[in-house]
Design a protein around this motif. Structure first.
Motif, PDB file in Angstrom:
ATOM      1  N   ARG A  80      -5.793  11.860   1.159  1.00  0.00           N
ATOM      2  CA  ARG A  80      -6.660  11.183   0.191  1.00  0.00           C
ATOM      3  C   ARG A  80      -8.024  11.829   0.159  1.00  0.00           C
ATOM      4  O   ARG A  80      -8.627  12.029  -0.884  1.00  0.00           O
ATOM      5  N   ASP A 112       0.848  -1.177   0.000  1.00  0.00           N
ATOM      6  CA  ASP A 112       0.000   0.000   0.000  1.00  0.00           C
ATOM      7  C   ASP A 112       0.889   1.234   0.000  1.00  0.00           C
ATOM      8  O   ASP A 112       1.644   1.466   0.937  1.00  0.00           O
ATOM      9  N   ARG A 150      -8.957  13.958  -2.941  1.00  0.00           N
ATOM     10  CA  ARG A 150      -9.804  12.977  -3.629  1.00  0.00           C
ATOM     11  C   ARG A 150      -8.971  11.972  -4.412  1.00  0.00           C
ATOM     12  O   ARG A 150      -9.185  11.726  -5.603  1.00  0.00           O
ATOM     13  N   LEU A 151      -7.993  11.422  -3.716  1.00  0.00           N
ATOM     14  CA  LEU A 151      -7.145  10.429  -4.380  1.00  0.00           C
ATOM     15  C   LEU A 151      -7.617   9.033  -4.005  1.00  0.00           C
ATOM     16  O   LEU A 151      -8.070   8.807  -2.874  1.00  0.00           O
ATOM     17  N   PRO A 152      -7.521   8.097  -4.927  1.00  0.00           N
ATOM     18  CA  PRO A 152      -7.842   6.715  -4.561  1.00  0.00           C
ATOM     19  C   PRO A 152      -6.663   6.106  -3.806  1.00  0.00           C
ATOM     20  O   PRO A 152      -5.590   6.680  -3.750  1.00  0.00           O
ATOM     21  N   ARG A 153      -6.890   4.935  -3.228  1.00  0.00           N
ATOM     22  CA  ARG A 153      -5.768   4.203  -2.643  1.00  0.00           C
ATOM     23  C   ARG A 153      -4.798   3.813  -3.756  1.00  0.00           C
ATOM     24  O   ARG A 153      -5.210   3.484  -4.864  1.00  0.00           O
ATOM     25  N   SER A 210      -0.414   4.326  -0.638  1.00  0.00           N
ATOM     26  CA  SER A 210      -1.341   5.459  -0.657  1.00  0.00           C
ATOM     27  C   SER A 210      -0.785   6.604   0.166  1.00  0.00           C
ATOM     28  O   SER A 210      -0.006   6.414   1.087  1.00  0.00           O
TER      29      SER A 210
END
Lengths: 318, 328
Positions: A23, A15, A27-30, A17
């Motif tokens: 996030r 991960d 507005r970021l995805p993983r 992220s």
């Protein structure tokens, strides 16, 4: 011949992220980094299996999963009939497995005497360790009196011998060697490689040998797997691989490696670099750099197929 | 033949310590001509990086040049200090280090670092320097140099970063480049790119390059001549093809034989027994004699063999002749 280690469809994601708040705000995805993507291979008892690849190809990650240092995300790793992914960790086979790391300066506790370092794998099981370190030190070409010294009193090559002695202490069947000679000078490297070959014959060891150095791999391995961006792109017995490399990446790797007989060689250096593993290219991961690439390579990740003794993941290899 | 770009004569570097004076570089002499790549090989502690640092005046105290001279285009530079030395570095000598991340300033864009170096050494306006920086990035093969010039070092990959370092070393058009293990931290495919780049720049611009590395393969591919160092001394110096295929010094021969590729198909690698002596315990006579199977009484007596005292190629009283090698 039965396989001592069987790796099936192994996957490992990390991960990567950004933190939770970033996030939400941005507005970021993983984000996920697939370090090992669908890798399968088998290692036969008393053989040397080598994984080669450039940095970021996932070779060390595979070694660490097999050693039980990090869990797999999916797939199976069967060691001597025990699936260490399913059955909650490698405790059942722990004593059969040992690891040798790249940096002999970082992998020995500087405050411990060599005797304690070497005997620790046996001492934690509550077994007798009397005279064990001395015996092993002699076996790896040091002297029994070295047991009372501290790691800083030894050179790099000698420290790597101590690491090997520690790996042998619990009488393992399998030793995972992660770049065991990369930190050593050539003349010391040859001493350590010779020692590893001798021990393998004497004690019937199985090695998983992880390296980026093709000349070392060619010297040591029986069977070689070539990794690129987490995929096993080609796998073959040593002589087959070096005489007739099938995958364009393997060929590029062989051409790019500096050779002692290539005086003033004028070759076109390979194009491009390893792509970002967080956003790997679609289809075959090698297609942006591949001279053979066509439309299908951009769309479909090739499945492994056999050409003679070689298993290769390429649409166009023949 | 024209005057060599760099001449090193009997260079001795000493480090005074409480337990006596150490000599990491002991009587080294060589020349590098324009457009030539001299490879300097040796194991860790052989003094190869120390030689490069001494040439460019980067010795850390208390290490110092004790005797000998360094001539850059005929001018002695080994006694220069402070401003005079800084003027020389960058303008006449460039340096490429092993780790590209630590040789770039992470807080400045690569463009700032390039224009700073260019304006320091050449009399150019800011916009001219900027154009020149773009041209320098372009020359070392960085795609879209005009856009990438405002990027920070961390935005480049390892291979691209090393290209930036090479551009930085070259941007003031020096006559000499000292490359200290320039490809050791890089992957093979990128290493091949960097070697090809160094060779192209050397050929096109006639720069003299001192390539310090421990990798014989890199030397064989890139260098014109090679100097093999052992315990601070030159063991062998000659054209790369001859040194690699017909080594005269037993140490060079052992080094070649212990690289895995040379002994292809053999079960065991040839190994040189023992390890290089520590600097405080370099044996008298030839430094290699305790590990040498050809050693005789003369090898143990001071003074040890030097290139000048021997045949000019190998510092060995009993060098391997070509006929003998055929029977080995």
């Amino acid at each position: 011949m039965s396989a001592l280690i069987r790796v099936e469809n192994l996957v490992r994601d990390f991960d990567v992220s950004k933190p939770w708040l970033n996030r939400v705000i941005e507005r970021l995805p993983r984000a996920k980094l697939r370090a090992v993507a669908d890798v399968s291979f088998e290692i036969e008892e008393r053989s040397v299996y080598a994984l080669v690849g450039e940095s970021g190809s996932g070779k060390s990650t595979i070694g660490r999963i097999i050693a039980g240092l990090i869990p797999a995300s999916a797939g199976r790793v069967v060691i001597d009939g025990v699936d260490i992914v399913d059955q909650g960790g490698p405790d059942a086979v722990r004593s059969e497995l040992q690891m040798i790391f790249q940096d002999p300066y970082a992998s020995l506790n500087p405050r411990w005497k060599v005797r304690d370092i070497i005997a620790e794998p046996v001492a934690v099981r509550g077994e007798r360790t009397q005279g064990l370190a001395e015996k092993l030190l002699e076996q790896v070409g040091l002297s029994a009196t070295d047991a009372g010294k501290f790691p800083h009193e030894f050179s790099g090559g000698q420290r790597q011998r101590i690491c090997i002695a520690r790996a042998l202490a619990s009488n393992p069947k399998i030793i995972i060697c992660d770049e065991p000679t990369s930190a050593l000078d050539v003349s010391v490297q040859s001493q350590v490689l010779n020692l590893m070959s001798d021990l393998r014959e004497e004690m019937g060891l199985t090695y998983l040998f992880i390296s980026h150095d093709l000349t070392v791999v060619r010297h040591m391995a029986d069977r070689i797997g070539v990794l690129y961006l987490g995929s096993l792109v080609e796998e073959a017995p040593r002589d087959r691989l070096f005489d007739a490399p099938k995958h364009p990446y393997t060929r590029m790797l062989f051409d790019a490696a500096p050779r002692m007989d290539a005086f003033g060689r004028e070759v076109d250096p390979p194009k491009g670099e390893i792509p970002d593993a967080i956003n790997p290219p679609p289809g075959c991961p090698y297609h942006p750099r591949c001279p053979l690439a066509t439309q299908i390579c951009k769309e479909e990740h090739p499945a492994p197929r056999m050409i003679g003794e070689t298993r290769v993941r390429c649409h166009h290899a023949e | 033949m024209s005057e060599p770009v760099l001449s090193v004569r009997d260079l001795v570097v000493e480090i005074p310590t409480r337990h006596g004076v150490l000599r990491p570089v002991d009587g080294v002499s060589y020349d590098i001509a324009a457009g030539e790549i001299l490879g300097v090989v040796g194991e860790s502690g052989a003094g190869k990086s120390m030689t490069g640092n001494a040439v460019i005046g980067l010795l850390d105290r208390p290490a110092r040049i004790a005797s000998g001279e360094v001539l850059l285009q005929g001018q002695p530079i080994h006694q220069l200090q402070g401003a005079a030395l800084r003027k020389l570095r960058g303008r006449h000598m460039g340096m490429i280090f092993q780790d590209p991340l630590t040789s770039l300033n992470p807080l400045l864009t690569v463009g700032d670092q390039l224009t700073e170096t260019i304006q320091e050494h050449l009399d150019l306006s800011a916009s001219q320097a900027h154009e020149r920086a773009i041209a320098a990035l372009d020359e070392v093969g960085i795609p879209a140099a005009r856009q990438r010039i405002d990027s920070y070092p961390h935005e480049f990959s390892g291979g691209m970063r090393q290209r930036v370092v090479i551009a930085l070393a070259l941007c003031a058009e020096p006559e000499l480049i000292i490359a200290d293990e320039p490809t050791t931290a890089l992957d093979v495919s990128v290493q091949a790119q960097i070697i090809a780049l160094l060779r192209r720049l050397c050929r096109e611009r006639g720069v003299a390059v001192m390539l310090v590395t421990h990798d014989m393969g890199v030397i064989a591919e890139a260098a014109d001549r090679v100097a093999v160092m052992y315990a601070g001394r030159l063991a062998e110096l000659g054209p790369v093809r001859e040194v690699v295929t017909q080594a005269r010094h037993p140490y060079t021969a052992g080094l070649m034989a212990s690289t895995p590729v040379a002994s292809q198909g053999q079960k065991r690698l040839r190994q040189i027994p023992g390890a290089m002596p520590r600097l405080d315990a370099v044996p008298a006579g030839c430094a290699f004699h305790p590990r040498c199977e050809r050693a005789q009484a003369r090898c143990r007596q001071a003074p040890g063999p030097t290139l000048q005292a021997c045949d000019g190629r190998a510092a060995c009283w009993f060098p391997i002749t070509h006929e003998q090698e055929a029977t080995l």
